[in-house]
Motif scaffolding. Structure first.
Motif, PDB file in Angstrom:
ATOM      1  N   GLU A   1      42.163  46.521  46.959  1.00 18.98           N
ATOM      2  CA  GLU A   1      41.537  45.227  47.212  1.00 18.98           C
ATOM      3  C   GLU A   1      40.013  45.358  47.259  1.00 18.98           C
ATOM      4  O   GLU A   1      39.290  44.527  46.705  1.00 18.98           O
ATOM      5  CB  GLU A   1      42.063  44.623  48.523  1.00 18.98           C
ATOM      6  CG  GLU A   1      41.641  43.198  48.747  1.00 18.98           C
ATOM      7  CD  GLU A   1      42.148  42.233  47.674  1.00 18.98           C
ATOM      8  OE1 GLU A   1      41.381  41.321  47.304  1.00 18.98           O
ATOM      9  OE2 GLU A   1      43.280  42.387  47.206  1.00 18.98           O
ATOM     10  N   ALA A   2      39.508  46.418  47.880  1.00 18.90           N
ATOM     11  CA  ALA A   2      38.056  46.631  47.968  1.00 18.90           C
ATOM     12  C   ALA A   2      37.445  46.801  46.578  1.00 18.90           C
ATOM     13  O   ALA A   2      36.373  46.258  46.293  1.00 18.90           O
ATOM     14  CB  ALA A   2      37.759  47.846  48.828  1.00 18.90           C
ATOM     15  N   ARG A   3      38.138  47.526  45.726  1.00 18.85           N
ATOM     16  CA  ARG A   3      37.626  47.734  44.373  1.00 18.85           C
ATOM     17  C   ARG A   3      37.651  46.433  43.570  1.00 18.85           C
ATOM     18  O   ARG A   3      36.740  46.147  42.795  1.00 18.85           O
ATOM     19  CB  ARG A   3      38.443  48.808  43.679  1.00 18.85           C
ATOM     20  CG  ARG A   3      37.792  49.315  42.440  1.00 18.85           C
ATOM     21  CD  ARG A   3      38.259  50.695  42.165  1.00 18.85           C
ATOM     22  NE  ARG A   3      37.266  51.334  41.330  1.00 18.85           N
ATOM     23  CZ  ARG A   3      37.411  52.510  40.827  1.00 18.85           C
ATOM     24  NH1 ARG A   3      38.487  53.193  41.102  1.00 18.85           N
ATOM     25  NH2 ARG A   3      36.493  53.020  40.061  1.00 18.85           N
ATOM     26  N   LEU A   4      38.711  45.651  43.747  1.00 17.36           N
ATOM     27  CA  LEU A   4      38.791  44.362  43.062  1.00 17.36           C
ATOM     28  C   LEU A   4      37.647  43.435  43.484  1.00 17.36           C
ATOM     29  O   LEU A   4      37.088  42.720  42.655  1.00 17.36           O
ATOM     30  CB  LEU A   4      40.138  43.688  43.339  1.00 17.36           C
ATOM     31  CG  LEU A   4      41.334  44.278  42.600  1.00 17.36           C
ATOM     32  CD1 LEU A   4      42.629  43.671  43.109  1.00 17.36           C
ATOM     33  CD2 LEU A   4      41.200  44.081  41.106  1.00 17.36           C
ATOM     34  N   VAL A   5      37.289  43.464  44.767  1.00 22.93           N
ATOM     35  CA  VAL A   5      36.171  42.652  45.266  1.00 22.93           C
ATOM     36  C   VAL A   5      34.875  43.069  44.583  1.00 22.93           C
ATOM     37  O   VAL A   5      34.081  42.228  44.149  1.00 22.93           O
ATOM     38  CB  VAL A   5      36.068  42.747  46.807  1.00 22.93           C
ATOM     39  CG1 VAL A   5      34.759  42.180  47.310  1.00 22.93           C
ATOM     40  CG2 VAL A   5      37.251  42.047  47.459  1.00 22.93           C
ATOM     41  N   CYS A   6      34.645  44.384  44.456  1.00 17.30           N
ATOM     42  CA  CYS A   6      33.440  44.896  43.781  1.00 17.30           C
ATOM     43  C   CYS A   6      33.406  44.474  42.311  1.00 17.30           C
ATOM     44  O   CYS A   6      32.353  44.056  41.808  1.00 17.30           O
ATOM     45  CB  CYS A   6      33.379  46.418  43.864  1.00 17.30           C
ATOM     46  SG  CYS A   6      32.765  47.033  45.407  1.00 17.30           S
ATOM     47  N   ILE A   7      34.523  44.587  41.647  1.00 15.27           N
ATOM     48  CA  ILE A   7      34.593  44.216  40.231  1.00 15.27           C
ATOM     49  C   ILE A   7      34.332  42.724  40.064  1.00 15.27           C
ATOM     50  O   ILE A   7      33.582  42.307  39.182  1.00 15.27           O
ATOM     51  CB  ILE A   7      35.954  44.625  39.629  1.00 15.27           C
ATOM     52  CG1 ILE A   7      36.048  46.146  39.548  1.00 15.27           C
ATOM     53  CG2 ILE A   7      36.177  43.987  38.264  1.00 15.27           C
ATOM     54  CD1 ILE A   7      37.420  46.674  39.237  1.00 15.27           C
ATOM     55  N   LYS A   8      34.934  41.919  40.937  1.00 13.46           N
ATOM     56  CA  LYS A   8      34.724  40.465  40.866  1.00 13.46           C
ATOM     57  C   LYS A   8      33.257  40.117  41.109  1.00 13.46           C
ATOM     58  O   LYS A   8      32.696  39.271  40.409  1.00 13.46           O
ATOM     59  CB  LYS A   8      35.612  39.753  41.879  1.00 13.46           C
ATOM     60  CG  LYS A   8      35.384  38.264  41.968  1.00 13.46           C
ATOM     61  CD  LYS A   8      36.641  37.497  41.723  1.00 13.46           C
ATOM     62  CE  LYS A   8      36.470  36.009  41.880  1.00 13.46           C
ATOM     63  NZ  LYS A   8      35.621  35.371  40.912  1.00 13.46           N
ATOM     64  N   ALA A   9      32.631  40.773  42.069  1.00 14.34           N
ATOM     65  CA  ALA A   9      31.215  40.515  42.356  1.00 14.34           C
ATOM     66  C   ALA A   9      30.351  40.889  41.150  1.00 14.34           C
ATOM     67  O   ALA A   9      29.433  40.139  40.781  1.00 14.34           O
ATOM     68  CB  ALA A   9      30.776  41.290  43.591  1.00 14.34           C
ATOM     69  N   ALA A  10      30.638  42.018  40.522  1.00 17.10           N
ATOM     70  CA  ALA A  10      29.876  42.433  39.339  1.00 17.10           C
ATOM     71  C   ALA A  10      30.098  41.451  38.197  1.00 17.10           C
ATOM     72  O   ALA A  10      29.147  41.064  37.502  1.00 17.10           O
ATOM     73  CB  ALA A  10      30.286  43.842  38.917  1.00 17.10           C
ATOM     74  N   TYR A  11      31.323  41.032  38.001  1.00 18.66           N
ATOM     75  CA  TYR A  11      31.630  40.076  36.938  1.00 18.66           C
ATOM     76  C   TYR A  11      30.903  38.749  37.176  1.00 18.66           C
ATOM     77  O   TYR A  11      30.305  38.184  36.266  1.00 18.66           O
ATOM     78  CB  TYR A  11      33.144  39.837  36.840  1.00 18.66           C
ATOM     79  CG  TYR A  11      33.504  38.910  35.717  1.00 18.66           C
ATOM     80  CD1 TYR A  11      33.640  39.393  34.427  1.00 18.66           C
ATOM     81  CD2 TYR A  11      33.681  37.553  35.941  1.00 18.66           C
ATOM     82  CE1 TYR A  11      33.954  38.539  33.379  1.00 18.66           C
ATOM     83  CE2 TYR A  11      33.989  36.694  34.905  1.00 18.66           C
ATOM     84  CZ  TYR A  11      34.124  37.195  33.629  1.00 18.66           C
ATOM     85  OH  TYR A  11      34.424  36.350  32.599  1.00 18.66           O
ATOM     86  N   ASP A  12      30.957  38.274  38.422  1.00 18.76           N
ATOM     87  CA  ASP A  12      30.279  37.013  38.744  1.00 18.76           C
ATOM     88  C   ASP A  12      28.776  37.102  38.497  1.00 18.76           C
ATOM     89  O   ASP A  12      28.149  36.138  38.059  1.00 18.76           O
ATOM     90  CB  ASP A  12      30.552  36.617  40.199  1.00 18.76           C
ATOM     91  CG  ASP A  12      31.986  36.140  40.410  1.00 18.76           C
ATOM     92  OD1 ASP A  12      32.657  35.797  39.410  1.00 18.76           O
ATOM     93  OD2 ASP A  12      32.425  36.123  41.572  1.00 18.76           O
ATOM     94  N   LYS A  13      28.202  38.252  38.758  1.00 19.41           N
ATOM     95  CA  LYS A  13      26.765  38.446  38.528  1.00 19.41           C
ATOM     96  C   LYS A  13      26.445  38.419  37.022  1.00 19.41           C
ATOM     97  O   LYS A  13      25.421  37.872  36.604  1.00 19.41           O
ATOM     98  CB  LYS A  13      26.307  39.756  39.145  1.00 19.41           C
ATOM     99  CG  LYS A  13      24.821  39.917  39.187  1.00 19.41           C
ATOM    100  CD  LYS A  13      24.456  41.084  40.081  1.00 19.41           C
ATOM    101  CE  LYS A  13      23.000  41.008  40.396  1.00 19.41           C
ATOM    102  NZ  LYS A  13      22.707  40.802  41.785  1.00 19.41           N
ATOM    103  N   LEU A  14      27.328  38.988  36.211  1.00 18.44           N
ATOM    104  CA  LEU A  14      27.115  39.016  34.761  1.00 18.44           C
ATOM    105  C   LEU A  14      27.418  37.676  34.101  1.00 18.44           C
ATOM    106  O   LEU A  14      26.845  37.344  33.055  1.00 18.44           O
ATOM    107  CB  LEU A  14      27.980  40.109  34.132  1.00 18.44           C
ATOM    108  CG  LEU A  14      27.608  41.538  34.493  1.00 18.44           C
ATOM    109  CD1 LEU A  14      28.671  42.501  33.978  1.00 18.44           C
ATOM    110  CD2 LEU A  14      26.243  41.894  33.936  1.00 18.44           C
ATOM    111  N   ASP A  15      28.311  36.911  34.675  1.00 16.54           N
ATOM    112  CA  ASP A  15      28.706  35.615  34.114  1.00 16.54           C
ATOM    113  C   ASP A  15      27.717  34.530  34.566  1.00 16.54           C
ATOM    114  O   ASP A  15      28.033  33.660  35.380  1.00 16.54           O
ATOM    115  CB  ASP A  15      30.133  35.278  34.570  1.00 16.54           C
ATOM    116  CG  ASP A  15      30.697  34.040  33.913  1.00 16.54           C
ATOM    117  OD1 ASP A  15      30.168  33.611  32.862  1.00 16.54           O
ATOM    118  OD2 ASP A  15      31.660  33.480  34.467  1.00 16.54           O
TER     119      ASP A  15
END
Length: 104
Positions: free
Chosen positions: A85-99
């Motif tokens: 779950e922690a890794r998914l949160v990091c990935i989502k945050a990175a994706y949101d920053k790029l999008d």
């Protein structure tokens, strides 16, 4: 599955590079898919002796899409497990920053 994971771990093959090497060893015909026959004989090379029924059962654990063979993505996801779950949160945050335009 426990024996397979333990054997690969003892050979230092649980990192992505090691898992990739194991997958290439199993994939005799180089079609980027591992079928039950390749799994059966490939695992014997690693000292894991299964009969055909056991190999089919193991293949079914790896084969998430039900195609009858295992892709590298299915292979790595089964061996490494799903993302935490922690890794998914990091990935989502990175994706949101790029999008930047938020269109997904």
């Amino acid at each position: 599955m426990v024996e397979i994971k333990a054997t690969l771990k003892s050979r230092g093959a649980m990192a992505i590079r090691g898992i990739g090497r194991v997958f290439r060893i199993l994939d005799d015909n180089r079609n980027r898919q591992v079928d039950v026959n390749e799994l059966l004989w490939g695992l014997k090379d690693f000292g894991i002796h299964l009969d055909e029924a056991q190999a089919k059962c193991v293949l079914a654990k790896f084969d998430r899409d039900g195609s009858g063979s295992v892709s590298f993505d299915e292979f790595i996801r089964t061996l490494r497990g799903d993302l935490s779950e922690a890794r998914l949160v990091c990935i989502k945050a990175a994706y949101d920053k790029l999008d930047v335009n938020k269109d997904g």
